[in-house]
Design an enzyme around this catalytic site. Structure first.
Site, PDB file in Angstrom:
ATOM      1  N   GLY A  66       1.168   4.395  -5.461  1.00 43.56           N
ATOM      2  CA  GLY A  66       0.022   4.782  -4.641  1.00 43.56           C
ATOM      3  C   GLY A  66      -1.088   5.282  -5.551  1.00 43.56           C
ATOM      4  N   GLY A 115       4.835   3.345  -4.020  1.00 41.65           N
ATOM      5  CA  GLY A 115       4.126   2.647  -2.947  1.00 41.65           C
ATOM      6  C   GLY A 115       4.411   1.151  -2.916  1.00 41.65           C
ATOM      7  CD  GLU A 138       8.447   7.920  -5.902  1.00 37.71           C
ATOM      8  OE1 GLU A 138       9.586   7.826  -6.419  1.00 37.71           O
ATOM      9  OE2 GLU A 138       7.893   6.979  -5.327  1.00 37.71           O
ATOM     10  CG  ASP A 146       6.459   8.699  -0.860  1.00 39.48           C
ATOM     11  OD1 ASP A 146       6.635   8.010  -1.887  1.00 39.48           O
ATOM     12  OD2 ASP A 146       5.328   8.910  -0.385  1.00 39.48           O
ATOM     13  CB  THR A 432     -29.336  10.122  26.603  1.00 34.58           C
ATOM     14  OG1 THR A 432     -28.161  10.553  27.300  1.00 34.58           O
ATOM     15  CG2 THR A 432     -30.121   9.159  27.459  1.00 34.58           C
ATOM     16  CE  LYS A 582     -32.792  12.373  25.299  1.00 37.36           C
ATOM     17  NZ  LYS A 582     -31.616  12.598  24.475  1.00 37.36           N
TER      18      LYS A 582
HETATM   19  P1  NAD Z   1     -27.743  20.239  22.797  1.00 44.59           P
HETATM   20  O1  NAD Z   1     -29.126  20.471  22.332  1.00 44.59           O
HETATM   21  O2  NAD Z   1     -26.988  21.351  23.420  1.00 44.59           O
HETATM   22  O3  NAD Z   1     -26.864  19.673  21.590  1.00 44.59           O
HETATM   23  C1  NAD Z   1     -27.353  18.885  20.543  1.00 44.59           C
HETATM   24  C2  NAD Z   1     -26.775  19.450  19.268  1.00 44.59           C
HETATM   25  O4  NAD Z   1     -27.137  18.628  18.187  1.00 44.59           O
HETATM   26  C3  NAD Z   1     -27.288  20.834  18.921  1.00 44.59           C
HETATM   27  O5  NAD Z   1     -26.226  21.738  18.797  1.00 44.59           O
HETATM   28  C4  NAD Z   1     -28.044  20.642  17.612  1.00 44.59           C
HETATM   29  O6  NAD Z   1     -27.966  21.764  16.741  1.00 44.59           O
HETATM   30  C5  NAD Z   1     -27.342  19.453  17.055  1.00 44.59           C
HETATM   31  N1  NAD Z   1     -28.141  18.732  16.074  1.00 44.59           N
HETATM   32  C6  NAD Z   1     -29.451  18.421  16.079  1.00 44.59           C
HETATM   33  N2  NAD Z   1     -29.801  17.744  14.984  1.00 44.59           N
HETATM   34  C7  NAD Z   1     -28.671  17.591  14.258  1.00 44.59           C
HETATM   35  C8  NAD Z   1     -28.381  16.968  13.019  1.00 44.59           C
HETATM   36  N3  NAD Z   1     -29.320  16.352  12.313  1.00 44.59           N
HETATM   37  N4  NAD Z   1     -27.107  17.023  12.568  1.00 44.59           N
HETATM   38  C9  NAD Z   1     -26.152  17.648  13.277  1.00 44.59           C
HETATM   39  N5  NAD Z   1     -26.368  18.257  14.456  1.00 44.59           N
HETATM   40  C10 NAD Z   1     -27.621  18.222  14.942  1.00 44.59           C
HETATM   41  O7  NAD Z   1     -27.811  18.998  23.775  1.00 44.59           O
HETATM   42  P2  NAD Z   1     -26.670  18.486  24.775  1.00 44.59           P
HETATM   43  O8  NAD Z   1     -26.953  18.999  26.129  1.00 44.59           O
HETATM   44  O9  NAD Z   1     -25.352  18.702  24.181  1.00 44.59           O
HETATM   45  O10 NAD Z   1     -27.041  16.943  24.810  1.00 44.59           O
HETATM   46  C11 NAD Z   1     -26.699  16.092  23.755  1.00 44.59           C
HETATM   47  C12 NAD Z   1     -27.025  14.666  24.170  1.00 44.59           C
HETATM   48  O11 NAD Z   1     -26.321  14.349  25.358  1.00 44.59           O
HETATM   49  C13 NAD Z   1     -28.477  14.395  24.455  1.00 44.59           C
HETATM   50  O12 NAD Z   1     -28.815  13.131  23.970  1.00 44.59           O
HETATM   51  C14 NAD Z   1     -28.541  14.436  25.977  1.00 44.59           C
HETATM   52  O13 NAD Z   1     -29.588  13.662  26.476  1.00 44.59           O
HETATM   53  C15 NAD Z   1     -27.214  13.884  26.347  1.00 44.59           C
HETATM   54  N6  NAD Z   1     -26.700  14.329  27.652  1.00 44.59           N
HETATM   55  C16 NAD Z   1     -26.723  15.624  28.013  1.00 44.59           C
HETATM   56  C17 NAD Z   1     -26.215  16.000  29.252  1.00 44.59           C
HETATM   57  C18 NAD Z   1     -26.192  17.431  29.686  1.00 44.59           C
HETATM   58  O14 NAD Z   1     -25.892  17.675  30.865  1.00 44.59           O
HETATM   59  N7  NAD Z   1     -26.449  18.380  28.813  1.00 44.59           N
HETATM   60  C19 NAD Z   1     -25.701  15.039  30.117  1.00 44.59           C
HETATM   61  C20 NAD Z   1     -25.668  13.717  29.701  1.00 44.59           C
HETATM   62  C21 NAD Z   1     -26.179  13.366  28.459  1.00 44.59           C
END
Ligand code: NAD
Length: 635
Positions: A66, A115, A138, A146, A432, A582
């Site tokens: 391995g 391996g 090993e 193993d 989304t 959004k």
């Molecule tokens: P949120 O803002 O609570 O979570 C997003 C997270 O991403 C945050 O914690 C943020 O710090 C982190 N983040 C941002 N940039 C980053 C990066 N570069 N690297 C790592 N982490 C990063 O939002 P949410 O409510 O959890 O929603 C997340 C997604 O889900 C969105 O696209 C939203 O449209 C979709 N969504 C939300 C819901 C809802 O009810 N909240 C429902 C369906 C879909």
């Protein structure tokens, strides 16, 4: 998926797997394991493949082991999980090879060690030639045999298993056949023609064994010298013997790790029973692999033999002083960490642990998956390992899940993680985002040999916590099949909507309806207020009449009415108004691009824009439209 270290193709009636890493004596790494396993899985039910040929390029080795240096580097940095996950997968591959329902013919030339035995030493037809040198060395690097090696050693006649396991001595072709590590000798000059015949006929009956060079194994001596119950007994017997063979064996044992040898002996003895099968041996071996970095001689052994090459390891114990308790500690059961053949746990990276991502990741952990999380805000989830960056989290993951605020952030994160991901892994975006971003990320992923899915969700934070989300998924069938078990954990339904981007298309259409109906529900409540109709009556009627909707029945915007919702929590999101804004923006952007007439969607966008940007909507749940309407008249 192409892998420079292993060539996989179909020749005639044979699936043909060739190790092509001769510069490293075909040492097996994680990617090679994955590629071979995928080929075996694909060929299992493929009627075109009658048998499998397993061989290797280069003169010196079929496979010399391995990738120990990689394991050493990880272990040295305190990362025990990477080697553990390699071993788990390697052992699964060993099992699949041993139990494969079609013939597998391995051509074991040159060195076949560790391996390499796991790959070619358990299959149905194991061919050796003049150059074959099989060994389980090993104990010399502070590990134990193993990859199913203890299975072979326990089954070997007499005390050959103890001898080969403790000394790591090399078996030539005759010894390998005698010890049960190979089936037949065929001169290597005949191999190319034989492979052609196998490919043409698809029948292993073309393999005709020849007589191997004579075995030089002093079996009687070995049976007498290696019969002891414990390592100490064997050492005493070797010391008491005046044979040259005993002196040579003793010299080898003096070099090897005492703890490893004591554990190996105990393993062989425990396994030697009529009910032995390879899975039992691998389960026992994994107990040691899991602990060897922390509690064994592995790191020191690899350092001395492979890294610094000073060949003077400082073992944990002196040769005659291995406490039995230390052997027991290595071999005790691992509980829920135990190795099983079933592929229960995936390695998952989860990027974005916000309102949605946090509870989704928690559900994956609860279901037994191993999750490494990263969020720029420093948010963590109990039970997840914390990575210092998105790329670090993505390294070695089977699936990388992103749950991020928008398409621009997704694109940036994808550019970061894709180069760190292992080919064949899947990038699963659940955020989304706009359709173009989803498709651009999928293209980038595909170019890197990765699967990609856009899988936005519906169901809100309640659904995320309860594991009842609906996933709308775009991407290939293959990637969907890989992610399906995860959808089943995080959600109640996953609809495969077609190629990349279609998940987002479904999502923005859904959310356009959601935004419009939330506004309609809120304005109807506000109107009912002004008409003197109490909210509970309004709910009781509408929720069971033709005006019913998810926003009324499941997420009622009126506090104290209907099931619990953000309205009952001061309109704390939930699903924030700015996220709805959004989504409505995304649907209008898409409608414009596709020339679709969406007047209600457009009006909903304007209202949420006003609410978020000019009123008090920012940071409020999207159902806070109700208090907004409450306050207003027609003017
Ligand atoms: P949120 O803002 O609570 O979570 C997003 C997270 O991403 C945050 O914690 C943020 O710090 C982190 N983040 C941002 N940039 C980053 C990066 N570069 N690297 C790592 N982490 C990063 O939002 P949410 O409510 O959890 O929603 C997340 C997604 O889900 C969105 O696209 C939203 O449209 C979709 N969504 C939300 C819901 C809802 O009810 N909240 C429902 C369906 C879909």
């Amino acid at each position: 998926m192409t892998n420079p270290d292993v060539q996989i193709r179909i020749n005639g009636r044979a699936g043909h797997i060739t190790l092509t890493r001769p510069q490293a004596l075909n040492a097996l790494n994680h990617d090679m394991c994955t590629a071979i396993e995928q080929a075996l899985d694909a060929w299992r039910d493929d009627p075109a493949v009658h048998l499998i040929i397993l061989d290797a390029t280069g003169e010196r080795a079929f496979c010399a082991g391995g990738d120990i240096a990689a394991m050493y580097n990880a272990g040295k940095a305190g990362d025990y999980d990477t080697p553990r996950s390699f071993w788990r997968e390697e052992y699964r591959l060993n099992t699949k090879l041993a139990e494969y329902p079609k013939p597998i013919v391995s051509f074991l030339h040159g060195f076949v060690m560790g391996g390499g035995v796991g790959l070619g030493g358990h299959v149905s037809h194991r061919i050796v030639g003049e150059s074959t040198q099989i060994a389980m060395p090993e104990c010399g690097i502070g590990f134990v045999p193993d990859v199913g090696g203890t299975y072979r050693l326990a089954l070997a006649p007499g005390r050959l298993g103890e001898y080969f396991g403790l000394t790591g001595a090399r078996m030539g072709p005759a010894e390998a056949i005698r010890a049960g590590f190979a089936d037949m000798f065929i001169p290597e000059a005949d191999w190319p023609e034989l492979k052609n015949a196998l490919a043409t006929t698809g029948k292993p009956s073309v393999l005709i064994p020849a007589t191997p060079p004579e075995s030089t194994l002093p079996e009687d001596d070995i049976n007498a010298l290696f019969a002891g119950e414990a390592l100490q007994d064997i050492l005493n017997t070797l010391r008491a013997s005046d044979s040259e063979f005993a002196a040579k064996a003793l010299k080898t044992l003096q070099r090897n790790s005492p703890l490893s040898m004591a554990a190996t002996l105990e393993m062989i003895h425990r396994l030697r029973s009529p009910s032995l099968d390879i899975r039992k041996a691998l389960e026992l071996e994994y107990r040691v692999s899991h602990r060897i970095m922390e509690h064994g001689d592995f790191i020191e052994g690899v350092r001395a033999q492979i890294i610094d090459k000073d060949r003077t390891p400082t073992w944990k114990h002196a040769l005659d002083k291995v406490p039995a308790v230390d052997v027991s500690l290595l071999l005790r059961p691992l509980g829920k960490e135990a190795w099983t053949f079933e592929e229960t746990g995936m390695n998952i990276a989860f990027i974005g642990l916000g309102n949605m991502g946090g509870p989704m990741a928690a559900n994956l952990i609860k279901a037994g998956h191993s999750v490494t999380g990263f969020d720029v805000a420093g948010t963590t989830v109990e039970g997840a390992r914390v990575a210092a960056s998105a790329a670090e989290a993505a390294k070695g993951a089977d699936v990388v899940i992103t749950m991020l605020p928008n398409g621009a952030i997704l694109r940036a994160v994808a550019a970061d993680v894709i180069p760190a991901m292992t080919p064949g892994a899947v990038l699963l975006d659940c955020s989304t985002v706009d359709v173009e971003s989803a498709r651009a990320v999928a293209d980038l992923a595909a170019a890197a040999g990765l699967g990609a899915l856009d899988a936005p969700v519906s169901g809100g934070i309640g659904g995320a916590a309860a594991g009842t989300l609906t996933f709308m998924v775009g991407g290939s069938d293959e990637a969907f099949a890989i992610a399906k078990p995860l959808f089943d954990i995080m959600g109640q339904k996953a609809v495969h909507c077609g190629p990349s981007g279609n998940g987002q298309a479904a999502k923005i259409c859904n959310n356009m309806i959601l935004g419009v109906t939330m506004i309609a529900t809120c304005e109807a409540f506000a109107l009912a207020d002004k008409l003197g109709l109490d909210r509970q009556s309004m709910f009781d009627v509408v929720s069971t009449s033709s005006g019913y909707s998810w926003t009324m029945n499941a997420y009622c915007p009126a506090p104290g009415v209907g099931p619990n919702s953000p309205a009952d929590n001061g309109y704390k999101p939930g699903f924030a108004s700015e996220l709805m804004l959004k989504d409505l923006g995304l649907s209008q952007q898409a409608a414009e691009a596709a020339d679709a007439d969406t007047p209600m969607g457009q009006r909903a966008l304007e209202l949420y824009k006003q609410f978020v940007e000019a009123e008090d909507g920012k940071g409020m749940d999207f159902s806070a439209m109700l208090p907004r309407f409450e306050k207003r008249g027609r003017g």
